[in-house]
Design an enzyme around this catalytic site. Structure first.
Site, mmCIF file in Angstrom:
data_model
loop_
_atom_site.group_PDB
_atom_site.id
_atom_site.type_symbol
_atom_site.label_atom_id
_atom_site.label_comp_id
_atom_site.label_asym_id
_atom_site.label_seq_id
_atom_site.Cartn_x
_atom_site.Cartn_y
_atom_site.Cartn_z
ATOM 1 N N ARG A 38 0.826 -1.215 0.000
ATOM 2 C CA ARG A 38 0.000 0.000 0.000
ATOM 3 C C ARG A 38 0.864 1.271 0.000
ATOM 4 N NH1 ARG A 38 -0.460 4.640 2.699
ATOM 5 N NH2 ARG A 38 -0.009 3.543 4.648
ATOM 6 N N ASP A 39 1.607 1.485 1.065
ATOM 7 C CA ASP A 39 2.369 2.740 1.171
ATOM 8 C C ASP A 39 3.507 2.748 0.151
ATOM 9 O OD1 ASP A 39 3.020 5.223 2.162
ATOM 10 O OD2 ASP A 39 3.438 4.572 4.196
ATOM 11 N N HIS A 234 5.084 4.475 12.733
ATOM 12 C CA HIS A 234 5.145 4.399 11.270
ATOM 13 C C HIS A 234 6.236 5.370 10.816
ATOM 14 C CE1 HIS A 234 3.037 4.039 7.235
ATOM 15 N NE2 HIS A 234 3.624 5.219 7.067
ATOM 16 N N HIS A 236 9.131 6.845 8.335
ATOM 17 C CA HIS A 236 9.757 6.941 7.008
ATOM 18 C C HIS A 236 11.226 7.272 7.252
ATOM 19 C CE1 HIS A 236 6.248 6.859 4.157
ATOM 20 N NE2 HIS A 236 5.626 6.949 5.315
ATOM 21 N N CYS A 267 4.586 9.228 0.008
ATOM 22 C CA CYS A 267 3.175 9.603 0.056
ATOM 23 C C CYS A 267 2.932 10.543 -1.114
ATOM 24 C CB CYS A 267 2.826 10.289 1.375
ATOM 25 S SG CYS A 267 1.109 10.852 1.405
ATOM 26 N N ASN A 276 9.501 4.153 3.325
ATOM 27 C CA ASN A 276 9.279 3.724 4.713
ATOM 28 C C ASN A 276 10.529 3.031 5.231
ATOM 29 O OD1 ASN A 276 6.458 3.480 3.279
ATOM 30 N ND2 ASN A 276 6.032 3.605 5.452
HETATM 31 P P1 HMG Z 1 -13.278 14.344 -2.730
HETATM 32 O O1 HMG Z 1 -12.946 14.729 -4.119
HETATM 33 O O2 HMG Z 1 -13.515 15.438 -1.733
HETATM 34 O O3 HMG Z 1 -14.475 13.311 -2.710
HETATM 35 O O4 HMG Z 1 -12.084 13.430 -2.198
HETATM 36 P P2 HMG Z 1 -16.027 13.546 -2.514
HETATM 37 O O5 HMG Z 1 -16.402 13.038 -1.181
HETATM 38 O O6 HMG Z 1 -16.366 14.989 -2.851
HETATM 39 O O7 HMG Z 1 -16.632 12.631 -3.662
HETATM 40 C C1 HMG Z 1 -16.334 12.913 -5.052
HETATM 41 C C2 HMG Z 1 -16.518 11.660 -5.874
HETATM 42 O O8 HMG Z 1 -15.563 10.673 -5.417
HETATM 43 C C3 HMG Z 1 -17.886 11.002 -5.736
HETATM 44 O O9 HMG Z 1 -18.191 10.401 -6.991
HETATM 45 C C4 HMG Z 1 -17.655 9.912 -4.738
HETATM 46 O O10 HMG Z 1 -18.551 8.832 -4.869
HETATM 47 C C5 HMG Z 1 -16.254 9.470 -5.089
HETATM 48 P P3 HMG Z 1 -19.143 11.125 -8.074
HETATM 49 O O11 HMG Z 1 -20.420 11.360 -7.320
HETATM 50 O O12 HMG Z 1 -18.428 12.387 -8.423
HETATM 51 O O13 HMG Z 1 -19.187 10.133 -9.161
HETATM 52 N N1 HMG Z 1 -15.561 8.857 -3.955
HETATM 53 C C6 HMG Z 1 -14.946 7.671 -3.976
HETATM 54 N N2 HMG Z 1 -14.751 6.757 -4.952
HETATM 55 C C7 HMG Z 1 -14.096 5.641 -4.605
HETATM 56 N N3 HMG Z 1 -13.624 5.368 -3.368
HETATM 57 C C8 HMG Z 1 -13.782 6.265 -2.380
HETATM 58 C C9 HMG Z 1 -14.461 7.462 -2.673
HETATM 59 N N4 HMG Z 1 -14.789 8.530 -1.920
HETATM 60 C C10 HMG Z 1 -15.458 9.375 -2.699
HETATM 61 N N5 HMG Z 1 -13.324 6.003 -1.147
HETATM 62 C C11 HMG Z 1 -11.300 11.652 -0.796
HETATM 63 C C12 HMG Z 1 -12.073 12.947 -0.864
HETATM 64 C C13 HMG Z 1 -11.060 11.344 0.664
HETATM 65 C C14 HMG Z 1 -12.119 10.570 -1.465
HETATM 66 C C15 HMG Z 1 -9.945 11.853 -1.545
HETATM 67 O O14 HMG Z 1 -9.293 12.968 -1.010
HETATM 68 C C16 HMG Z 1 -9.035 10.662 -1.456
HETATM 69 O O15 HMG Z 1 -9.330 9.602 -2.012
HETATM 70 N N6 HMG Z 1 -7.842 10.807 -0.770
HETATM 71 C C17 HMG Z 1 -6.920 9.712 -0.589
HETATM 72 C C18 HMG Z 1 -5.501 10.214 -0.531
HETATM 73 C C19 HMG Z 1 -4.552 9.067 -0.242
HETATM 74 O O16 HMG Z 1 -4.876 7.906 -0.415
HETATM 75 N N7 HMG Z 1 -3.323 9.399 0.224
HETATM 76 C C20 HMG Z 1 -2.319 8.423 0.540
HETATM 77 C C21 HMG Z 1 -2.607 7.621 1.788
HETATM 78 S S1 HMG Z 1 -2.227 8.480 3.302
HETATM 79 C C22 HMG Z 1 -0.561 8.142 3.604
HETATM 80 O O17 HMG Z 1 0.121 7.633 2.753
HETATM 81 C C23 HMG Z 1 -0.004 8.417 4.969
HETATM 82 C C24 HMG Z 1 0.232 7.140 5.810
HETATM 83 O O18 HMG Z 1 1.090 6.233 5.166
HETATM 84 C C25 HMG Z 1 0.803 7.505 7.196
HETATM 85 C C26 HMG Z 1 2.010 8.452 7.117
HETATM 86 O O19 HMG Z 1 3.044 8.101 6.525
HETATM 87 O O20 HMG Z 1 1.865 9.546 7.668
HETATM 88 C C27 HMG Z 1 -1.108 6.418 6.069
HETATM 89 MG MG MG Z 2 3.320 6.394 5.208
#
Ligand code: HMG
Ligand code: MG
Length: 326
Positions: A38-39, A234, A236, A267, A276
């Site tokens: 995933r990450d 967690h 990095h 990320c 990581n």
């Molecule tokens: P948004 O654009 O604000 O979404 O994004 P929305 O709620 O306004 O919805 C818009 C459209 O997206 C809608 O569809 C929803 O149905 C659809 P439409 O009506 O336009 O056809 N939608 C989805 N589709 C599929 N799966 C979903 C979903 N949700 C809404 N889950 C949202 C908001 C949260 C969805 C967006 O910002 C997003 O997906 N962000 C993810 C970012 C991400 O994955 N980042 C990396 C992971 S975090 C990380 O790596 C850190 C970590 O490792 C720890 C660390 O190191 O600190 C964990």
């Molecule tokens: Mg991370």
């Protein structure tokens, strides 16, 4: 004349002998929470084929990793690298059954949870930010709005009998906001736990933490009534501190560590985040300390060597390079 040039050099040990040297009590066993699929893969420029992802995960499972975070049910436009989440999990459930259903997946909201529930998955992770700026960049939500998004997600996941992890990013520093107050991290972490997250993973998203900061963080959570058994770290490795930070965290009772095979990772919404902590680097240190993990280091190295071939570049992990001769 010195004999150094004529003597046969002694071969370096290829397995690490266990010799704990610390006077501070260390845990006897540690849980490694593998985040590479995933990450790691969320940050690759090229989309890795679903079959390769499935093989990576299957190899990591065979290597004995007890928890493997497989993918994210986020919006595919935000993380195209993981757009195949449903296909991947469907394939893994067909092949691995319950072992795949137990693999955690990231869900930011109820839509993501619904997608996980449809596949009968049993473990999800919500992911919040300690800071306002990263909440907006990563989730398109303000700091407070992110909790409003998580609250029904966590409640419904718990009602469905799922395990729920709460991630918190930028716990030790934020590339836009700079230093992050420990108290602010504790407040955000307690909110996720009170919402129903069973475990809190404290993310050093951009790898700036140092050992004393880590211990101060654990102490501050302790003062707020959150013991180390509820916290995972967690790290990095951006600044090369991940192992030192792990060692510091072990000394204050942390027993769950996130790591990524081969040190893959980053990320997509925090450009200064690099890989990581590598699972292999972590395993080498834990074995040296005599701490049990149940994970076969050679099998993880073989997986990372396989992935290096698929990605077309060597692993960044020092231990992978040393043991594979790469
Ligand atoms: P948004 O654009 O604000 O979404 O994004 P929305 O709620 O306004 O919805 C818009 C459209 O997206 C809608 O569809 C929803 O149905 C659809 P439409 O009506 O336009 O056809 N939608 C989805 N589709 C599929 N799966 C979903 C979903 N949700 C809404 N889950 C949202 C908001 C949260 C969805 C967006 O910002 C997003 O997906 N962000 C993810 C970012 C991400 O994955 N980042 C990396 C992971 S975090 C990380 O790596 C850190 C970590 O490792 C720890 C660390 O190191 O600190 C964990
Ligand atoms: Mg991370």
């Amino acid at each position: 004349m010195s004999t150094a040039n004529t003597e046969q050099r002694v071969a370096l040990p290829m397995t690490v002998p266990a010799q704990a040297i610390t006077a501070v009590p260390m845990p006897e066993a540690v849980t490694i929470y593998e985040v590479g699929p995933r990450d790691g893969l969320q940050n690759e420029k090229a989309v890795v084929p679903v079959e390769v992802k499935a093989e990576m995960i299957t190899r990591l499972l065979d290597a004995g990793l007890p928890i493997i975070e497989a993918t994210s049910f986020v919006h595919p436009r935000w993380v195209p690298q993981l757009a195949d989440a449903a296909e991947l999990m469907g394939l893994l459930v067909d092949r691995l059954g319950d072992a795949a259903r137990r693999m955690p997946v990231l869900v930011p909201n109820e839509k993501g949870l619904d997608r996980a529930l449809e596949l009968g998955l049993e473990h999800v992770a919500v992911f919040g930010s300690s800071t306002e700026t990263f909440a907006q960049k990563n989730l398109n939500r303000s700091y407070d709005e992110q909790f409003a998004m998580f609250s029904p997600t966590v409640r419904r996941a718990r009602d469905a009998g799922m395990d729920v992890r709460g991630y918190l990013s930028m716990c030790f520093g934020d590339p836009w906001e700079g230093a992050v107050e420990i108290d602010a991290v504790v407040r955000a972490g307690v909110r996720l736990l009170e919402m129903g997250a069973g475990q809190l993973s404290l993310g050093d998203t951009i790898g700036v933490a140092t050992a004393g900061h880590v211990q101060a963080m654990v102490a501050a959570f302790g003062a707020a009534g959150v013991g180390p058994e509820r916290i995972a770290m967690h790290f990095h490795d951006t600044y090369g501190q991940a192992l030192a930070n792990t060692h510091a965290a072990l000394q204050v009772g942390i027993t769950t560590f996130d790591a990524s095979a081969g040190g893959l990772g980053g990320c997509p919404y925090a450009k200064s985040a690099t890989g990581n902590l590598a699972t292999e680097d972590l395993l080498w240190m834990l074995q040296g300390l005599g701490i049990e993990t149940g994970v076969d280091l050679d099998a993880v190295v073989a997986t990372s060597t396989f992935m290096a071939g698929q990605l077309g570049r060597p692993s960044t992990s020092a231990v992978v390079r040393a043991l594979s001769g790469a």
